[in-house]
Write an enzyme that holds these catalytic residues in place. Structure first.
Site, PDB file in Angstrom:
ATOM      1  N   ARG A  18       1.428  20.481  -7.373  1.00  0.00           N
ATOM      2  CA  ARG A  18       1.400  19.585  -8.537  1.00  0.00           C
ATOM      3  C   ARG A  18       0.569  18.313  -8.305  1.00  0.00           C
ATOM      4  O   ARG A  18       0.291  17.582  -9.239  1.00  0.00           O
ATOM      5  CB  ARG A  18       2.833  19.214  -8.954  1.00  0.00           C
ATOM      6  CG  ARG A  18       3.499  20.329  -9.752  1.00  0.00           C
ATOM      7  CD  ARG A  18       4.916  19.967 -10.126  1.00  0.00           C
ATOM      8  NE  ARG A  18       5.836  20.166  -9.011  1.00  0.00           N
ATOM      9  CZ  ARG A  18       7.052  19.623  -8.943  1.00  0.00           C
ATOM     10  NH1 ARG A  18       7.477  18.829  -9.912  1.00  0.00           N
ATOM     11  NH2 ARG A  18       7.835  19.858  -7.913  1.00  0.00           N
ATOM     12  N   LYS A  25      -0.811  17.286   0.252  1.00  0.00           N
ATOM     13  CA  LYS A  25       0.046  16.271  -0.368  1.00  0.00           C
ATOM     14  C   LYS A  25       0.433  15.165   0.597  1.00  0.00           C
ATOM     15  O   LYS A  25       0.370  13.980   0.264  1.00  0.00           O
ATOM     16  CB  LYS A  25       1.310  16.937  -0.932  1.00  0.00           C
ATOM     17  CG  LYS A  25       2.312  15.929  -1.463  1.00  0.00           C
ATOM     18  CD  LYS A  25       3.436  16.568  -2.240  1.00  0.00           C
ATOM     19  CE  LYS A  25       4.523  17.089  -1.340  1.00  0.00           C
ATOM     20  NZ  LYS A  25       5.684  17.579  -2.129  1.00  0.00           N
ATOM     21  N   LYS A 356     -22.628 -10.314   6.971  1.00  0.00           N
ATOM     22  CA  LYS A 356     -22.371  -9.088   7.738  1.00  0.00           C
ATOM     23  C   LYS A 356     -22.618  -9.338   9.212  1.00  0.00           C
ATOM     24  O   LYS A 356     -23.624  -9.925   9.570  1.00  0.00           O
ATOM     25  CB  LYS A 356     -23.306  -7.977   7.239  1.00  0.00           C
ATOM     26  CG  LYS A 356     -23.132  -6.674   7.963  1.00  0.00           C
ATOM     27  CD  LYS A 356     -24.445  -5.931   8.144  1.00  0.00           C
ATOM     28  CE  LYS A 356     -25.111  -6.293   9.452  1.00  0.00           C
ATOM     29  NZ  LYS A 356     -26.237  -5.407   9.800  1.00  0.00           N
ATOM     30  N   ASN A 382     -25.959 -26.233   8.401  1.00  0.00           N
ATOM     31  CA  ASN A 382     -25.869 -26.133   6.946  1.00  0.00           C
ATOM     32  C   ASN A 382     -26.957 -25.194   6.459  1.00  0.00           C
ATOM     33  O   ASN A 382     -28.143 -25.415   6.715  1.00  0.00           O
ATOM     34  CB  ASN A 382     -26.053 -27.515   6.320  1.00  0.00           C
ATOM     35  CG  ASN A 382     -25.809 -27.461   4.811  1.00  0.00           C
ATOM     36  OD1 ASN A 382     -24.700 -27.678   4.342  1.00  0.00           O
ATOM     37  ND2 ASN A 382     -26.840 -27.145   4.039  1.00  0.00           N
TER      38      ASN A 382
END
Ligand code: UD1
Ligand code: CA
Length: 484
Positions: A18, A25, A356, A382
């Site tokens: 189902r 499952k 990243k 900065n």
């Protein structure tokens, strides 16, 4: 008392038709852990000598998943699903001759806790039972085995729904399928059960009736929490379990000092760790090995996967995967942190910034519209708005090093590999291909020249030309160069 069973057997061979899924499952997840993973985690709390999962449908995938996530767990293959009794028999065949308590549970009952299994096993031993079954009273018992009791309350038998008459079907107490057995009684019972029933299966439940007929004690523990006995058969139930488990996880964290503005829209995997005074705003998903330290605030609308957030950090509208966010760092809104990102204490990654595999040093700022890849940024640096770390030449990735207190002007491209020394500057709009020495300013852009009178000559009659003329007569230093 803490009963340590000789074995726990987890039944997980069924197909789960189902679910309508190409994966077995028991590999579907609730709250960040597979269904079978939940069963194994609960079983492991009992510290059994053996933990065996009976697999069948999709066995290769289930076995591989268990090898990866639950080393120490063994599997037993049930080639054909001939019934729960047969499944347990397959597991026992593979184990040495057991003595003591054998607990049986299912691979698709994700809310069952180790505490409930403990209570079951302890009651089993304390009462001197041959078998003890976990039961629940439910409003709609359709489909379940019914607990048939004697007048004195002792369990006489379990009768499957399909084998039950109307009177038995009226019983609301159901079999969860979770039991503690005396190992010898289980072995003996399994050798005697038959397929003489409506489904032609070997029913594990018949072992209880046989034990009872032999004059042994069969007991039941009735749980007041039927969620713990509920299996997942389709994706509607999967979603319901996920919501309920999430509700429980959220409640646990709130009781230990975490503020959640809206627990209903806050999703926390069972593997996540939170400290006191963490604040989670609506729309937050914390997944995998994520940890959030004391006083940090996450959300609204953020997803953190395998991400560690330091004390007092602020993470707003962010998607982070495999990142480390330092103490007091501020992230977001609209920030994408990818694996290998390390943001040190009090650093900042602001709006529309993607990072990243890079380290941003303590107090360094990447405030706006920037891509940082394969870089090391020193403390206090900065990085101006619109800076691109060009780390990829189309074939290979290259590193960039930005020293301490470096100032990179807006709209610069740092073409890797390149190294900016401590205390150097990059002028806005530069395309930097070679590094700087300490204290240098790199300017790498076309030199500006202004062509006087261009607008009047090339765009005569335009609104721009009129504005230029008006400005010139206002200030008197327009393109005619006349003094008032
Ligand atoms: C079983 C019980 C029933 C109980 C119900 C609770 C029996 C005979 N009946 O019902 O009393 O109310 O569970 O959910 O035990 N499985 C195998 N191999 C098999 C058959 C089943 O591994 O050959 C596993 C399934 O994957 C599942 C579990 O056992 O995890 C239960 O199987 P299922 O068919 O759902 O339960 P029923 O037999 O209907
Ligand atoms: Ca079932």
């Amino acid at each position: 008392m803490t009963t340590r069973p000789a074995a726990v057997v987890v039944l997980a061979a069924g197909e789960g038709t189902r679910m309508k899924s190409s994966i077995p499952k028991v590999l579907h997840e609730v709250a960040g852990r597979s269904l079978v993973g939940h069963a194994v985690a609960a079983a492991q709390e009992l510290k059994p000598d053996h933990l065996t999962v009976v697999i069948g449908h999709g066995r290769d995938l289930v076995a591989a998943h268990l090898t990866e996530t639950a080393p120490g767990v063994t599997t037993a293959v049930q080639e054909q699903q001939l019934g729960t009794g047969h499944a347990v028999g397959v597991a026992l065949e593979q184990l040495p001759e057991l003595d003591g308590v054998v607990v049986v549970t299912y691979g698709d009952v994700p809310l069952l806790t180790g505490d409930t299994l403990h209570a079951l096993a302890d009651r089993h031993v304390a009462d001197g039972n041959a078998v003890t079954v976990l039961t629940a009273e439910v409003a709609d018992p359709t489909g379940y085995g019914r607990i048939v009791r004697e007048a004195d309350g002792a369990v006489r038998a379990i009768v499957e729904h399909k084998d039950a008459d109307a009177q038995t079907r009226a019983i609301k107490e159901i079999n969860s399928g979770i039991y503690a057995f005396d190992a010898a009684v289980l072995r003996d019972g399994l050798s005697r059960i038959t397929t003489q029933n409506a489904q032609g299966e070997l029913y594990l439940t018949d072992v209880l009736g046989l034990a009872r007929q032999d004059g042994r004690r069969v007991g039941a523990v009735v749980t007041d929490d039927p969620w713990q006995t509920e299996g997942v058969n389709d994706r509607v139930q999967l979603a319901a379990m996920n919501r309920e488990l999430n509700r429980r996880v959220a409640e646990k964290w709130m009781r230990s000092g975490v503020t959640m503005i809206d627990p209903a829209t806050t999703f926390i995997d069972v593997t996540v760790v939170l400290e006191r005074d963490v604040v989670l705003r609506p729309g937050v998903q914390l997944r995998g090995a994520t940890e959030v330290a004391a006083g940090a605030e996450v959300g609204p609308d953020s997803t953190l996967i395998d991400t560690v957030v330091g004390p007092g950090a602020s993470v707003v509208r962010t998607h982070a995967d495999g990142a480390q966010i330092g103490e007091g760092a501020t992230i977001g809104p609209f920030t994408y942190l990818r694996p290998g990102t390390v943001l040190e204490a009090k650093s900042k990654a602001g709006a529309y910034v993607e990072i990243k595999k890079s380290t941003v040093g303590a107090g360094a700022k990447v405030p706006h519209l920037t891509y940082v890849g394969d870089a090391t940024i020193g403390e206090g640096a900065n990085i101006g708005a619109g800076t691109i770390f060009a780390n990829y030449d189309g074939v290979d990735k290259h590193p960039t090093t930005v020293g301490k207190h470096v100032f990179v002007g807006s709209d610069s491209v740092l073409v890797a590999p390149v190294e900016l020394a401590d205390g150097s500057y990059v002028a806005a709009g530069s395309t930097v291909v070679s590094g700087t020495e300490p204290g240098e300013l790199a300017v790498a852009r076309g030199r500006q020249r202004n062509i006087a009178g261009w607008v009047a000559r090339k765009r005569p009659g335009s609104k721009t030309a009129a504005a230029a003329e008006a400005a010139a007569s206002d200030t008197g230093d327009g393109d005619k160069g006349e003094q008032p």
